[in-house]
Design an enzyme around this catalytic site. Sequence first.
Site, PDB file in Angstrom:
ATOM      1  N   TYR A  40     -24.882 -28.731 -48.427  1.00  0.00           N
ATOM      2  CA  TYR A  40     -24.472 -28.146 -47.140  1.00  0.00           C
ATOM      3  C   TYR A  40     -25.655 -28.071 -46.177  1.00  0.00           C
ATOM      4  CZ  TYR A  40     -19.654 -27.328 -48.346  1.00  0.00           C
ATOM      5  OH  TYR A  40     -18.336 -27.549 -48.659  1.00  0.00           O
ATOM      6  N   VAL A  54     -15.746 -27.893 -39.313  1.00  0.00           N
ATOM      7  CA  VAL A  54     -16.613 -26.726 -39.528  1.00  0.00           C
ATOM      8  C   VAL A  54     -17.911 -26.867 -38.725  1.00  0.00           C
ATOM      9  CG1 VAL A  54     -15.645 -26.296 -41.826  1.00  0.00           C
ATOM     10  CG2 VAL A  54     -17.622 -27.825 -41.606  1.00  0.00           C
ATOM     11  N   ASP A  55     -17.949 -27.880 -37.816  1.00  0.00           N
ATOM     12  CA  ASP A  55     -19.216 -28.215 -37.158  1.00  0.00           C
ATOM     13  C   ASP A  55     -19.489 -27.425 -35.878  1.00  0.00           C
ATOM     14  OD1 ASP A  55     -17.650 -31.376 -36.232  1.00  0.00           O
ATOM     15  OD2 ASP A  55     -17.593 -29.460 -35.172  1.00  0.00           O
ATOM     16  N   HIS A 110     -10.882 -24.009 -41.281  1.00  0.00           N
ATOM     17  CA  HIS A 110     -11.656 -24.229 -42.516  1.00  0.00           C
ATOM     18  C   HIS A 110     -13.042 -23.605 -42.439  1.00  0.00           C
ATOM     19  CE1 HIS A 110      -9.065 -27.924 -43.874  1.00  0.00           C
ATOM     20  NE2 HIS A 110      -8.445 -26.778 -44.031  1.00  0.00           N
ATOM     21  N   CYS A 153     -25.830  -7.256 -51.997  1.00  0.00           N
ATOM     22  CA  CYS A 153     -25.319  -7.158 -53.391  1.00  0.00           C
ATOM     23  C   CYS A 153     -26.072  -8.083 -54.340  1.00  0.00           C
ATOM     24  CB  CYS A 153     -23.826  -7.475 -53.437  1.00  0.00           C
ATOM     25  SG  CYS A 153     -23.447  -9.202 -53.073  1.00  0.00           S
ATOM     26  N   THR A 208      -7.314 -36.677 -37.442  1.00  0.00           N
ATOM     27  CA  THR A 208      -7.132 -36.141 -38.792  1.00  0.00           C
ATOM     28  C   THR A 208      -6.235 -37.079 -39.599  1.00  0.00           C
ATOM     29  OG1 THR A 208      -6.398 -34.269 -40.146  1.00  0.00           O
ATOM     30  CG2 THR A 208      -5.217 -34.634 -38.061  1.00  0.00           C
ATOM     31  N   ASN A 240      -5.638 -41.550 -33.110  1.00  0.00           N
ATOM     32  CA  ASN A 240      -6.364 -41.954 -34.316  1.00  0.00           C
ATOM     33  C   ASN A 240      -6.483 -43.481 -34.265  1.00  0.00           C
ATOM     34  OD1 ASN A 240      -7.087 -42.554 -37.102  1.00  0.00           O
ATOM     35  ND2 ASN A 240      -6.322 -40.515 -37.618  1.00  0.00           N
TER      36      ASN A 240
HETATM   37  P1  OAD Z   1     -10.504 -37.235 -42.823  1.00  0.00           P
HETATM   38  O1  OAD Z   1     -11.802 -37.894 -43.101  1.00  0.00           O
HETATM   39  O2  OAD Z   1      -9.511 -37.047 -43.935  1.00  0.00           O
HETATM   40  O3  OAD Z   1      -9.746 -38.044 -41.656  1.00  0.00           O
HETATM   41  C1  OAD Z   1     -10.453 -38.368 -40.492  1.00  0.00           C
HETATM   42  C2  OAD Z   1      -9.502 -39.131 -39.601  1.00  0.00           C
HETATM   43  O4  OAD Z   1     -10.172 -39.406 -38.377  1.00  0.00           O
HETATM   44  C3  OAD Z   1      -9.075 -40.466 -40.189  1.00  0.00           C
HETATM   45  O5  OAD Z   1      -7.667 -40.595 -40.112  1.00  0.00           O
HETATM   46  C4  OAD Z   1      -9.775 -41.508 -39.289  1.00  0.00           C
HETATM   47  O6  OAD Z   1      -8.979 -42.665 -39.095  1.00  0.00           O
HETATM   48  C5  OAD Z   1      -9.880 -40.741 -37.999  1.00  0.00           C
HETATM   49  N1  OAD Z   1     -10.969 -41.168 -37.122  1.00  0.00           N
HETATM   50  C6  OAD Z   1     -12.120 -41.785 -37.445  1.00  0.00           C
HETATM   51  N2  OAD Z   1     -12.859 -42.010 -36.324  1.00  0.00           N
HETATM   52  C7  OAD Z   1     -12.138 -41.488 -35.285  1.00  0.00           C
HETATM   53  C8  OAD Z   1     -12.345 -41.389 -33.884  1.00  0.00           C
HETATM   54  N3  OAD Z   1     -13.461 -41.883 -33.297  1.00  0.00           N
HETATM   55  N4  OAD Z   1     -11.391 -40.799 -33.118  1.00  0.00           N
HETATM   56  C9  OAD Z   1     -10.252 -40.308 -33.690  1.00  0.00           C
HETATM   57  N5  OAD Z   1     -10.002 -40.358 -35.018  1.00  0.00           N
HETATM   58  C10 OAD Z   1     -10.937 -40.949 -35.789  1.00  0.00           C
HETATM   59  O7  OAD Z   1     -10.828 -35.825 -42.148  1.00  0.00           O
HETATM   60  P2  OAD Z   1      -9.810 -34.636 -41.878  1.00  0.00           P
HETATM   61  O8  OAD Z   1      -8.421 -35.138 -41.611  1.00  0.00           O
HETATM   62  O9  OAD Z   1     -10.420 -33.762 -40.875  1.00  0.00           O
HETATM   63  O10 OAD Z   1     -11.410 -29.947 -45.846  1.00  0.00           O
HETATM   64  O11 OAD Z   1      -9.824 -33.900 -43.311  1.00  0.00           O
HETATM   65  C11 OAD Z   1      -9.146 -32.657 -43.441  1.00  0.00           C
HETATM   66  C12 OAD Z   1      -9.898 -31.836 -44.428  1.00  0.00           C
HETATM   67  O12 OAD Z   1     -10.136 -32.576 -45.658  1.00  0.00           O
HETATM   68  C13 OAD Z   1     -11.290 -31.435 -43.966  1.00  0.00           C
HETATM   69  O13 OAD Z   1     -11.260 -30.309 -43.149  1.00  0.00           O
HETATM   70  C14 OAD Z   1     -11.976 -31.154 -45.288  1.00  0.00           C
HETATM   71  C15 OAD Z   1     -11.518 -32.394 -46.041  1.00  0.00           C
HETATM   72  O14 OAD Z   1     -11.615 -32.274 -47.405  1.00  0.00           O
HETATM   73  C16 OAD Z   1     -12.074 -29.332 -46.876  1.00  0.00           C
HETATM   74  O15 OAD Z   1     -13.110 -29.788 -47.311  1.00  0.00           O
HETATM   75  C17 OAD Z   1     -11.406 -28.102 -47.403  1.00  0.00           C
END
Ligand code: OAD
Length: 260
Positions: A77, A113-114, A129, A160, A198, A223
């Site tokens: 992290y 989370v950024d 998240h 603690c 996403t 996307n």
């Molecule tokens: P992912 O990595 O699963 O998906 C990212 C998405 O962004 C993909 O569908 C890519 O095609 C798309 N992408 C890539 N570049 C892009 C751009 N320039 N513009 C728009 N889209 C783009 O990430 P998340 O969907 O955010 O949770 O993942 C959800 C959760 O899974 C995260 O919050 C994290 C992860 O595990 C935990 O760790 C609990």
Amino acid sequence: MTVESPKEAPVKFPSPLVRELRGARHVAVLTGAGISAESGIPTFRDAMTGLWAKFRPEDLATPEAFRRDPRRVWEWYEWRRELVARARPNPGHLALVELARRVPRMDLFTQNVDGLHQRAGSRDVLELHGNITRDRCFDNDHPADPGSRSEETPPRCRRCGSFMRPDVVWFGERLPERELEAAWESAARCDLFLSVGTSGAVQPVASLVDLARHGGATVVIVNPDASVFSARDRIVLQGPSGRILPALLAETWPERRSSP
Ligand code: OAD
């Protein structure tokens, strides 16, 4: 309806979308790692560059992983925090700040989370998240003592003595109630739902899109990856959010070019 945005061509949007967005009363926006990709922060599941393509979530993003090897999880992290600290909000983040000014109500909830939405100027961001720049202690959720950090790795809680951990949601952990309920309510009642960057791979957040559909909202997916879209998605804007979102706002509110 899919709108593709090849790099060189100006993006043209379906006029129904432009009309709906211009007249929208309540827009709900869900973002994922993709909106930060153009800020240089790795996504999770992109085949070559995604974090989960290189590391195993169960080794780094679970309470069990932290109990097994707190130092390794903490250091991973710390590496991600450095990436985030060097990153800057991109035009996609900034377009959402502008969108919030243009519609009567906009709710922004993110899986990221950024903290880049807040650094771009978005307010009242619902972090579903958590946030990687905050810590809390593993045993009792005590917040970090801003004054000092113990020398150990991970540092110890001043109250603690348990290890500090990043204030993010790990696999198998519950999401923050208040934020999730607010996102649920917004998705169910909005008239336009914008899902940006996403993969829709993680529950319960992935269900927000269906909730919006059932509530009668127009769902818009932004996307570059076509595999994310389903037949039920009425409007798909295929391309990077840093290009799509500013172009969408420029077409919806052409007068904005003159005003700041
Ligand atoms: P992912 O990595 O699963 O998906 C990212 C998405 O962004 C993909 O569908 C890519 O095609 C798309 N992408 C890539 N570049 C892009 C751009 N320039 N513009 C728009 N889209 C783009 O990430 P998340 O969907 O955010 O949770 O993942 C959800 C959760 O899974 C995260 O919050 C994290 C992860 O595990 C935990 O760790 C609990």
